[in-house]
Enzyme design. Structure first.
Site, mmCIF file in Angstrom:
data_model
loop_
_atom_site.group_PDB
_atom_site.id
_atom_site.type_symbol
_atom_site.label_atom_id
_atom_site.label_comp_id
_atom_site.label_asym_id
_atom_site.label_seq_id
_atom_site.Cartn_x
_atom_site.Cartn_y
_atom_site.Cartn_z
ATOM 1 N N ASP A 208 39.579 48.989 38.564
ATOM 2 C CA ASP A 208 40.059 47.661 38.202
ATOM 3 C C ASP A 208 40.288 47.636 36.692
ATOM 4 O O ASP A 208 39.736 48.459 35.954
ATOM 5 C CB ASP A 208 39.001 46.628 38.612
ATOM 6 C CG ASP A 208 39.425 45.209 38.285
ATOM 7 O OD1 ASP A 208 40.602 44.896 38.475
ATOM 8 O OD2 ASP A 208 38.574 44.436 37.817
ATOM 9 N N LYS B 268 48.486 24.685 17.554
ATOM 10 C CA LYS B 268 48.697 26.059 18.031
ATOM 11 C C LYS B 268 49.344 25.989 19.404
ATOM 12 O O LYS B 268 49.184 24.997 20.146
ATOM 13 C CB LYS B 268 47.385 26.843 18.106
ATOM 14 C CG LYS B 268 46.427 26.432 19.191
ATOM 15 C CD LYS B 268 45.243 27.389 19.246
ATOM 16 C CE LYS B 268 44.343 27.112 20.440
ATOM 17 N NZ LYS B 268 43.577 25.880 20.335
ATOM 18 N N ASP C 171 34.320 45.030 39.284
ATOM 19 C CA ASP C 171 33.226 44.100 39.010
ATOM 20 C C ASP C 171 33.389 42.770 39.724
ATOM 21 O O ASP C 171 32.444 41.992 39.811
ATOM 22 C CB ASP C 171 33.104 43.848 37.503
ATOM 23 C CG ASP C 171 34.347 43.164 36.931
ATOM 24 O OD1 ASP C 171 35.406 43.237 37.570
ATOM 25 O OD2 ASP C 171 34.249 42.572 35.844
ATOM 26 N N ASP D 291 37.060 43.018 44.330
ATOM 27 C CA ASP D 291 36.962 44.476 44.390
ATOM 28 C C ASP D 291 36.033 44.954 45.502
ATOM 29 O O ASP D 291 36.039 46.135 45.853
ATOM 30 C CB ASP D 291 36.437 45.031 43.056
ATOM 31 C CG ASP D 291 37.331 44.684 41.892
ATOM 32 O OD1 ASP D 291 38.557 44.810 42.039
ATOM 33 O OD2 ASP D 291 36.806 44.269 40.834
#
Length: 1144
Positions: free
Chosen positions: A430, A559, A765, A769
């Site tokens: 991953d 921003k 993790d 997965d």
């Protein structure tokens, strides 16, 4: 909204009955269109009973619902082939509330009534707690039985039972079998106990890593906001979640404020996802008004109605998919089982054949004594073939290796996983959290027309970062003040703090805090007076602070998306002066933005405005509705690029894997361009893709041949439509990236790779997965960032989350395989000096050179002690081990063989209802395997030459049974007959005649028995002495048995000394001859004979090694051009100069 809006942590008060929330500042909550609330119509216990009628095409929402508006439709596909039952997101929330029989107030969410406590208790009783069903746990007793019933232990137990059968046939002459049988059975139990202890120890360590603390959450019940354990949530509950909370169940959002969730654990994508009561998506996994169990709220807050709990949540479905997968036996387990079958077949076959020979030829007509003698002989042959100490040797060697790996932060749950890691041919990893830090980090800053690098790397363009350079203080000001992210605490150094906020703002906050000495005081120095949060329409966030400057008291900071920010600016900051924004500046901006974006970075633009006092006096009150704040004529401050950078050591780790012949591929839920950009930084992708080749040649993609490129990037949308030939093409490429994948896709990838013969390792993790981790030959989970589901599914856990630890594990796995092979090579060599004398005892009627008891003493005595020392053998060269190809390389020939074997296997049977494979019965499998024995193809494949290196191969068997084993047999027999002749004047011919006349039996003269005891003692010690030479002969694989390497393991000498002491103790300790049939009067001088044979063994091995070098030179992997083994970059935060921000 009224003043009773949701809580802040510091305003929670508790009375005797419940938690009451007090609101300090009203929040404006987003909402759906208000519809008249209906009365409670649906049953509380069956909330989905009244499923509404939908228009055609929307009656069922499938996992494969397509929405090409989003790049992430594949990442969110359901993890099973069955359909999702979630349809609530398509309806007005009032209708869903009616369905779940709960009262809500959309206008003021915190004033909702929620469920009654009695109804909640009833639903909890009927539907069970909100937990995932734990994986099926095997009781410790059954685990021990599983260890005990391994083929090797069963072989030992069988030998022990046979000894007791022999004792029952003739109790008088077989008293020693009382001890023999017990020893063999006890050894089997000890082997099982060692394996069981290690497994339990690893399980206990794993359990300590899992999150055992019950999660709590806020719910509204009976108009009170209370905190309860998440396990007590029921369908219809109203949940309140805010920044930093984990969503405790699948919920439908009906009110929220700037809410964003992190779904990386479920999808692998790091970008936070906006949540809103308004939804325009059909796929529930893409719906904006749904939040799923396990997701983290990284911004804002909101209210949701619980629509799924426990195993019915999306998280529960992924966990269920994990539970349905099985990785099967490890390569080492399969090879050990194959070896045991060979040994068992040889041992049983030999015992039966020579029992028949003994009974019908040697002892024909002798009656019951003949049966006893032949049984005794047959069992002796059987015991001689079985290396009783080998199971303990293998288990202890793997245990030692596992302990060594634990010291390198690699926890092994299954002992055979130690070796599996060294055998892998394909490592699927991953990206987020495994290869990268799952932490957005500032990489470059462009301000005052200059580029600055925040990394210590020549690869990053720009000057070295300095916090006091022109424009940088303003950049830091925007990064720190124009943000909703905050630290969880301020009493520890910045690097030890957790940031509450989305990934981008967290990265900016960390960067600013590392470069501003009084960062924690900024919000007090420059208080925020107004804010416009980021939204998908504006694509910018703005704050106004009471920050004094020459022309006024307010400073506006902004921003957001660079192209949007640039449009709002009329000036640009150059060397601390705002100058008019020109075309030249715009071109410089375009060039800089292109450079940053080409690296796969996320780019933000910063702007500010020093608000004049004449327009915005000190008492000015900003209002969103009146829009009495500026959004144009701003000053452009600069660009900042961020990325989720590779973890330290990842680049070198992948480089070493590829040098070792292991193919490393990335399987991620992230965007293909982002995945490829990261892959090119970490040695995973070095070559051109098909698109790049077409661009270089100036042709279309279709004109590029399959053999013209070596790198390939596959989008998740393509996976479901791939044919077998497409998979073959993909896995033929050395550099592979799968992007936008779902858990189902990851599982498919692993299965297809295994079908080609790959030994697959998977690292990950996230919850997404876990199915692939479970199915892989070796699943590797992360401890710190890993989810509990992934840790449960994996066979190995990286305790420090460092991918580089995987390489250490691979090297350790390869080393332990090499050392195991040496140990087995050494151990079974002494089988021939034990078996052949037993055969000659019946066929040639020589006196028995070694008793069954001494055979056990060899196997479980000095041999076991010495064989364990191989665990500490070092590699023959520092780099050679990682330059060898995998021991089972995948080639076109091996793929063809794998498919040929698969075609002979029993056909799969699929359950039409569940679409799951039905396993064949044991009887069917045994019948199929038995019938295969009578086909020529089966035997052709058995003896077909392959490139595979197995634990016990023809070369090892030849060494043990035909070469060194025969030399040791000859040496031991020579010593045996020399002792008979020198001590008693008995020639070999005399010895045969005396044996035929039973002059060495229990009733024979004592002097004959003493002579035989001396000869047997020397035979026993001869095996030990020649094995000491064989110990060093077995060590080298590529070099001669001399030099530094031979003395590199001091434990070899300690083991040899201890083993020798044990051997001499058995022979010379007073009292023991009664038990073992040895003699204290055995002369030492005869031991010079086995020493001479030992020297000959070293000479023979040297000649053998020289010949092998000529005929079969060692083939190392080709060097990979372009590998960058420079250490992975670290951020410069720790060494940048901080600036003091105390003035205007």
């Amino acid at each position: 909204m009224d003043s009773s809006n949701p809580p802040h942590t510091d305003s929670i008060h508790q009375d005797e009955c419940s938690l009451k929330l007090e609101f300090i500042e009203p929040l404006k909550m987003a909402r759906t269109k208000t519809l008249p609330c209906a009365s409670s119509l649906a049953s509380a216990t069956n909330p989905v009973a009244s499923t509404p009628v939908l228009s055609e095409g929307s009656h069922v929402v499938s996992a494969k619902t397509e929405d090409h508006d989003s790049h992430s439709n594949d990442k969110n596909r359901v993890v099973k082939d069955k359909q999702l039952d979630i349809t609530e997101h398509l309806f007005p929330v009032e209708e869903i509330a009616t369905r779940y029989a709960v009262s809500i107030d959309i206008g003021s969410a915190s004033n909702s009534k929620g469920l009654d406590s009695t109804v909640a208790a009833q639903r909890l009783q009927e539907n069970g707690p909100n937990i995932l069903s734990p994986p099926k746990q095997i009781s410790p007793f059954m685990k021990f039985i599983h260890c005990l019933t391994s083929l090797f232990n069963l072989l030992l137990i069988l030998a022990g039972i046979l000894n007791y059968i022999l004792l029952a046939v003739d109790p008088k002459d077989n008293k020693v079998n009382t001890y023999l049988g017990a020893i063999l059975i006890v050894v089997a139990f000890i082997n099982a106990a060692i394996e069981f202890y290690q497994a339990q120890k690893s399980a206990a360590v794993l359990q300590s890593f899992l999150n055992l603390m019950p999660q709590k959450c806020y719910v509204i019940r009976e108009k009170k906001t209370i905190q309860i354990p998440a396990t007590e949530l029921v369908l219809g509950d109203l949940v309140f979640a805010r920044m930093g909370d984990k969503i405790p169940a699948d919920i439908m959002i009906f009110a929220c404020s700037d809410m964003k969730v992190d779904n990386s654990s479920l999808t692998g994508e790091i970008d936070p996802q906006e949540r809103s009561p308004v939804n325009d998506k059909k796929n529930p996994l893409e719906a904006r008004n749904l939040a799923f169990n396990g997701s983290l709220v990284v911004n804002g807050e909101g209210y949701g109605l619980v629509i799924r709990t426990g195993d019915n949540t999306v998280l529960g479905q992924i966990a269920g998919l994990t539970a349905s997968e099985d990785s099967g036996k490890s390569p080492l387990s399969r090879e050990i089982d194959d070896f045991v079958k060979i040994i068992a077949a040889i041992a049983i076959g030999t015992a039966i054949v020579f029992f028949l020979i003994g009974y019908f030829v040697v002892y024909n007509g002798t009656g019951s004594s003949g049966i006893s003698n032949t049984l005794n002989f047959a069992i002796g042959v059987f015991v001689a073939w079985v290396p009783e100490g080998l199971p303990a040797t293998v288990t202890v060697l793997l245990t030692i290796a596992a302990k060594r790996m634990a010291s390198q932060n690699v926890l092994v749950k299954d002992l055979t996983g130690v070796e599996t890691l060294g055998a892998i041919t394909l490592l699927a990893t991953d990206k987020t959290g495994t290869l990268t830090r799952n932490q957005m980090t500032v990489t470059n800053i462009w301000s005052s027309d200059k580029m600055y690098s925040a990394f210590r790397s020549a690869a990053n363009t720009g000057d070295a970062f300095n916090a006091s350079s022109p424009g940088i203080p303003e950049v830091l000001s925007v990064a720190s003040l124009c943000s909703r992210a905050k630290f969880d605490r301020t009493d520890v150094p910045v690097q030890n703090r957790q940031v509450l906020g989305d990934a981008t703002e967290s990265g900016l906050t960390r960067f600013a805090a590392a470069n501003i000495s009084n960062f924690d005081e900024l919000n007090d120095l420059y208080p925020k007076v107004f804010e416009v949060s980021f939204n998908s329409e504006n694509k910018w966030a703005m704050t106004i602070h009471r920050k004094q400057h020459d022309n006024g008291s307010f400073t506006l900071l902004m921003k957001g998306a660079p192209e949007r920010i640039l449009r709002l600016c009329s000036t640009i900051l150059i060397d601390n002066v705002a100058v008019p924004l020109t075309k030249e500046h715009s071109r410089a901006y375009d060039d800089t933005y292109a450079v940053m974006a080409s690296k796969g970075h996320r780019v933000l633009a910063f702007a500010q405005l020093l608000m004049p006092h004449s327009l915005y006096p000190d008492d000015h009150v900003f209002d969103k509705d009146k829009k009495n704040y500026p959004t144009t004529e701003l000053c452009f401050v600069g660009l900042v690029s961020l990325e989720d950078p590779p973890k330290h050591g990842v680049r070198e780790a992948i480089g070493r894997c590829r040098s070792a012949g292991i193919r490393v591929m990335m399987v991620t839920g992230d965007h293909p361009l982002t995945a490829e950009a990261i892959g090119r930084k970490i040695n995973l992708v070095l070559s051109d893709t098909k698109v790049m080749v077409a661009k270089e040649r100036g042709c279309s993609i279709d004109e590029v041949g399959d053999g013209e490129y070596n790198a390939i990037v596959i989008h998740g949308e393509q996976i479901d439509s791939l044919r077998d030939e497409d998979w073959d093409l993909i896995f033929s490429k050395p550099e592979i990236i799968f992007a936008r994948t779902s858990p189902k896709h990851k599982l498919q990838i692993v299965k297809h790779a295994q079908s080609l013969g790959h030994i697959v390792g998977v690292t990950g993790d996230g919850v997404n997965d876990s199915p692939a981790l479970k199915k892989a030959d070796l699943g590797i989970a992360m401890n710190i960032s890993g989810s509990d589901v992934s840790k449960e599914a994996a066979a190995m856990i990286l305790l420090d989350d460092n991918f580089a630890s995987t390489v250490c594990g691979i090297e350790e796995g390869r080393l332990i395989f090499a050392n195991l092979k040496k140990s087995i090579k050494y151990t079974i060599t002494h089988s021939m000096p034990e078996v052949i004398p037993n055969l000659l005892y019946v066929i040639a009627s020589i006196p028995l050179p070694i008793s069954a008891m001494l055979i056990l003493v060899i196997d479980l005595g000095f041999e076991l002690i010495i064989s364990l020392t191989f665990a500490w053998d070092k590699p023959e060269s520092e780099t050679g081990l990682m330059r060898l190809p995998p021991r089972k390389p995948v080639t076109l020939k091996s793929i063809e063989r794998k498919r040929r074997m698969a075609s002979r296997a029993l056909p799969k049977t699929i359950d039409p209802e569940s679409n799951e494979e039905i396993k064949h019965s044991l009887t069917a499998r045994l019948r199929h395997d038995f019938m295969a024995l009578f086909t020529g193809l089966y035997w052709h494949e058995k003896f077909e030459h392959t490139d595979d290196e197995i634990l016990v191969d023809a070369g090892l068997l030849s060494w043990a049974y035909l070469e060194v084993g025969i030399i040791e047999t000859i040496g031991a027999l020579v010593t045996f007959f020399v002792v008979l002749y020198k001590e008693g004047g008995v020639t070999p011919t005399d010895a045969v005649n005396m044996q035929k006349q039973n002059q060495f039996s229990v009733t024979s003269p004592q002097e004959n028995l003493d002579l035989l005891a001396k000869a047997q003692s020397c035979f026993y010690l001869s095996i030990m002495i020649m094995q000491l030479f064989n110990l060093f002969a077995c060590k080298p694989r590529y070099r001669l048995p001399f030099g530094k390497y031979m003395i590199s393991n001091p434990r070899s000498f300690i083991g040899a000394a201890v083993g020798s002491a044990f051997g001499f103790f058995i022979v010379y300790c007073p009292g023991l001859p009664v038990v073992f049939g040895t003699s204290n009067d055995t002369p030492f001088v005869y031991l010079l004979i086995p020493m001479a044979f030992g020297v000959f063994i070293l000479f023979y091995v040297s000649v053998r090694q020289i010949i092998q070098r000529k005929l079969r030179p060692t083939a190392f992997n080709d060097e990979i051009i372009g590998l960058d083994m420079v250490p992975t970059i670290k951020t410069i935060f720790s060494r940048t100069r901080s600036i003091q921000r105390t003035g205007p």
